[in-house]
Design a protein around this motif. Structure first.
Motif, PDB file in Angstrom:
ATOM      1  N   LEU A 194       7.270  -4.444  -7.128  1.00 31.51           N
ATOM      2  CA  LEU A 194       6.953  -4.592  -8.631  1.00 31.51           C
ATOM      3  C   LEU A 194       6.770  -3.386  -9.562  1.00 31.51           C
ATOM      4  O   LEU A 194       6.824  -3.501 -10.828  1.00 31.51           O
ATOM      5  CB  LEU A 194       5.461  -5.198  -8.626  1.00 31.51           C
ATOM      6  N   VAL A 195       7.104  -2.107  -8.866  1.00 32.56           N
ATOM      7  CA  VAL A 195       6.939  -0.987  -9.882  1.00 32.56           C
ATOM      8  C   VAL A 195       8.333  -0.019  -9.550  1.00 32.56           C
ATOM      9  O   VAL A 195       8.939  -0.057  -8.359  1.00 32.56           O
ATOM     10  CB  VAL A 195       5.834  -0.213  -9.397  1.00 32.56           C
ATOM     11  N   SER A 196       8.397   0.718 -10.387  1.00 38.23           N
ATOM     12  CA  SER A 196       9.667   1.686 -10.233  1.00 38.23           C
ATOM     13  C   SER A 196       9.257   2.693  -8.986  1.00 38.23           C
ATOM     14  O   SER A 196       8.273   2.882  -9.086  1.00 38.23           O
ATOM     15  CB  SER A 196      10.140   2.163 -11.657  1.00 38.23           C
ATOM     16  N   ARG A 197      10.195   3.546  -8.696  1.00 35.99           N
ATOM     17  CA  ARG A 197      10.164   4.610  -7.992  1.00 35.99           C
ATOM     18  C   ARG A 197       9.007   5.643  -8.493  1.00 35.99           C
ATOM     19  O   ARG A 197       8.269   6.363  -7.842  1.00 35.99           O
ATOM     20  CB  ARG A 197      11.639   5.290  -7.457  1.00 35.99           C
TER      21      ARG A 197
ATOM     22  N   LEU B 118       5.570   4.392  -8.500  1.00 37.79           N
ATOM     23  CA  LEU B 118       5.233   4.415  -7.278  1.00 37.79           C
ATOM     24  C   LEU B 118       4.505   5.783  -6.655  1.00 37.79           C
ATOM     25  O   LEU B 118       3.558   5.888  -6.283  1.00 37.79           O
ATOM     26  CB  LEU B 118       6.304   3.909  -6.215  1.00 37.79           C
ATOM     27  N   ARG B 119       5.477   6.599  -7.045  1.00 40.28           N
ATOM     28  CA  ARG B 119       4.996   8.201  -6.708  1.00 40.28           C
ATOM     29  C   ARG B 119       3.517   8.565  -7.413  1.00 40.28           C
ATOM     30  O   ARG B 119       2.707   9.215  -6.824  1.00 40.28           O
ATOM     31  CB  ARG B 119       6.070   9.313  -7.263  1.00 40.28           C
ATOM     32  N   ILE B 120       3.331   8.015  -8.556  1.00 35.77           N
ATOM     33  CA  ILE B 120       2.490   8.402  -9.382  1.00 35.77           C
ATOM     34  C   ILE B 120       1.130   7.483  -8.871  1.00 35.77           C
ATOM     35  O   ILE B 120      -0.176   8.304  -8.581  1.00 35.77           O
ATOM     36  CB  ILE B 120       2.368   7.925 -10.802  1.00 35.77           C
ATOM     37  N   PHE B 121       1.256   6.371  -8.449  1.00 35.74           N
ATOM     38  CA  PHE B 121       0.187   5.612  -7.898  1.00 35.74           C
ATOM     39  C   PHE B 121      -0.223   6.085  -6.426  1.00 35.74           C
ATOM     40  O   PHE B 121      -1.409   6.222  -5.955  1.00 35.74           O
ATOM     41  CB  PHE B 121       0.760   4.217  -7.667  1.00 35.74           C
TER      42      PHE B 121
END
Length: 113
Positions: free
Chosen positions: A89-92, A95-98
């Protein structure tokens, strides 16, 4: 079975079970006269609806009691939700930020304890 029927409050129209022979005599003893369907994998729909519970039971196997397992799982589920990111559901970059935020929250939580 008697408790289950009493809790439902009404007699079922049909009961689906596996091929265990004792079900027939149990239904006769209880006085249940509904259609009894038996067969291999006939009750898969009922079994699959309990998959979440079964997953939780597997995690509970190494605990001394259900209470201690429930205590662990309630904390574990809150932590798991921080790290279980739905990758599709999210971009790469997002995803790194999350993941960085989750790691920071984990550091804060473990440092406080």
């Amino acid at each position: 079975m008697r408790k289950l029927l009493r809790k439902q409050g009404f007699a079922p129209k049909m009961v689906v079970t596996d091929k265990l022979r004792s079900y027939g005599s149990a239904f006769h003893q209880i006085g249940l006269a509904c259609h009894h369907e038996q067969g291999l994998r006939k009750n898969n729909r009922a079994e699959n609806s309990h998959q979440v519970v079964r997953r939780r039971e597997r995690k509970m196997q190494r605990f001394k009691s259900a209470r201690s397992a429930q205590r662990f799982l309630s904390v574990y589920s809150a932590v798991f939700n921080n790290f279980n990111l739905q990758r599709h559901l999210v971009s790469r970059s997002t995803l790194r930020i999350f993941k960085a935020e989750a790691a920071a929250q984990w550091q804060n939580a473990t440092a406080a304890a």
